[in-house]
Design an enzyme around this catalytic site. Structure first.
Site, PDB file in Angstrom:
ATOM      1  N   HIS A   1       0.827  -1.216   0.000  1.00  0.00           N
ATOM      2  CA  HIS A   1       0.000   0.000   0.000  1.00  0.00           C
ATOM      3  C   HIS A   1       0.856   1.259   0.000  1.00  0.00           C
ATOM      4  O   HIS A   1       2.063   1.199   0.231  1.00  0.00           O
ATOM      5  CB  HIS A   1      -0.922   0.018   1.231  1.00  0.00           C
ATOM      6  CG  HIS A   1      -0.210   0.093   2.547  1.00  0.00           C
ATOM      7  ND1 HIS A   1       0.485  -0.969   3.098  1.00  0.00           N
ATOM      8  CD2 HIS A   1      -0.066   1.116   3.420  1.00  0.00           C
ATOM      9  CE1 HIS A   1       1.011  -0.614   4.252  1.00  0.00           C
ATOM     10  NE2 HIS A   1       0.694   0.660   4.484  1.00  0.00           N
TER      11      HIS A   1
ATOM     12  N   HIS B   1       4.785   0.046   0.334  1.00  0.00           N
ATOM     13  CA  HIS B   1       5.497  -0.713   1.365  1.00  0.00           C
ATOM     14  C   HIS B   1       4.598  -1.836   1.895  1.00  0.00           C
ATOM     15  O   HIS B   1       3.383  -1.838   1.679  1.00  0.00           O
ATOM     16  CB  HIS B   1       6.021   0.183   2.480  1.00  0.00           C
ATOM     17  CG  HIS B   1       4.957   0.951   3.195  1.00  0.00           C
ATOM     18  ND1 HIS B   1       4.350   2.051   2.670  1.00  0.00           N
ATOM     19  CD2 HIS B   1       4.390   0.766   4.415  1.00  0.00           C
ATOM     20  CE1 HIS B   1       3.448   2.511   3.520  1.00  0.00           C
ATOM     21  NE2 HIS B   1       3.447   1.748   4.579  1.00  0.00           N
TER      22      HIS B   1
HETATM   23  C1  SIN Z   1       2.964   0.788   7.891  1.00  0.00           C
HETATM   24  O1  SIN Z   1       2.295   0.348   6.979  1.00  0.00           O
HETATM   25  O2  SIN Z   1       3.118   1.990   8.067  1.00  0.00           O
HETATM   26  C2  SIN Z   1       3.677  -0.182   8.831  1.00  0.00           C
HETATM   27  C3  SIN Z   1       4.977  -0.607   8.294  1.00  0.00           C
HETATM   28  C4  SIN Z   1       5.717  -1.496   9.262  1.00  0.00           C
HETATM   29  O3  SIN Z   1       5.274  -1.671  10.389  1.00  0.00           O
HETATM   30  O4  SIN Z   1       6.762  -2.017   8.882  1.00  0.00           O
END
Ligand code: SIN
Length: 286
Positions: A100, A256
């Site tokens: 996302h 990410h």
């Molecule tokens: C997020 O999507 O901001 C979390 C990413 C993570 O916890 O690595």
């Protein structure tokens, strides 16, 4: 005092590690400008061995823009801009465990997110990043041109409705269900980065519902193709956290994915999310 940054690129598509800076300190404008240049050039930047209180993380984040207060995740008491991203040993689902871009479901999406590692599992819990600029550039000129003329509809409905993935984590994190209509917002499918002019795909499997003006089946076919294309290995980098690591990513050009491969262990992160400056301030800052 200005701190000299050491910037080391880590992968072909995106990512750089920066050393020689203490993010807990009030940094001079030229250091902030250098960090910002590194962010937009490398799309995601990493810092190691930091020691940040929530207030220091907020102060650092505010140098890049106003901080977002998440509409569904309750922030820290007294520090509402700080989201505590926690997975307890008994939790099964993690927050952010799918590709996302943060907050694309808002009318004005966030430009960046700054994530700080407080406590980590003994193994696992890495975060994956994928360059959506590289994904766009790898498409044929014909498909690039088609996509540049299209908009997509984004919404929090899938993730934050009663059945949504994120809403199911209420145990460890204070994630609210979207109560009723959450809104749908239209964004271009290709973003031209306002600071670099580089183009990037701007659709994601969590929050993009459909292509504006297309039939559901047509829209699904093209979006499914893009969602698959956008996570191609060569566009990615995987960050292995240590306590005190910080990742700062540009939501306009990066996806990410928080891996959930550490059952029975605790992971605790803190995130601040940076909104764009209001237009008048952005012009003044140039
Ligand atoms: C997020 O999507 O901001 C979390 C990413 C993570 O916890 O690595």
């Amino acid at each position: 005092m200005s701190q000299s940054l050491n910037i080391r690129r880590v992968a072909g598509a995106l990512g750089a590690e920066i050393s020689g800076v203490d993010l807990a300190q009030p940094l001079p404008d030229e250091t902030i400008a250098a960090i910002r240049r590194a962010l937009v050039e490398h799309q995601v930047i990493f810092f190691r061995d930091q020691d940040l209180t929530p207030a220091q993380q907020v102060a650092f984040g505010r140098r890049f823009g106003p901080l977002n207060i998440h509409p569904y995740v309750t922030g820290m008491a007294g520090q509402p801009e700080v989201m505590e991203i926690i997975k307890e040993p008994s939790d099964r689902i993690n927050f952010g465990g799918g590709w996302h871009s943060d907050m694309s479901f808002l009318e004005t999406p966030a430009i960046g997110s700054i994530l700080y590692a407080v406590e980590l599992p003994a193994w696992g819990g890495d975060t994956l990043f994928a360059s959506q600029a590289a994904a766009f550039e790898a498409l044929s000129p014909g498909l690039q041109k088609t996509l540049e003329g299209l908009n997509a509809v984004h919404s929090a409905s899938r993730e934050y409705s009663a059945q949504g993935h994120s809403a199911q984590k209420r145990g460890a994190m204070q994630v609210a269900e979207a109560d009723g209509y959450v809104g749908e917002y239209v964004h271009p499918m290709v973003l031209v980065h306002p600071e670099t002019g580089r183009k990037a795909l701007y659709v994601n499997p969590a929050f993009t519902l459909r292509i504006e003006g297309w039939k559901t089946k047509e829209s699904k076919a093209l979006l499914d193709y893009l969602f698959d294309h956008c996570r191609y290995e060569a566009f990615t980098w995987r960050f292995a956290w240590a306590k005190g690591s910080v990742a700062f990513w540009d939501n306009r050009s990066v996806w990410h994915f928080a891996l959930n491969d550490y059952p029975g262990q605790r992971r605790h992160m803190r995130r601040v999310t940076v909104d764009p400056w209001p237009a008048a301030q952005a012009v003044a800052a140039e």
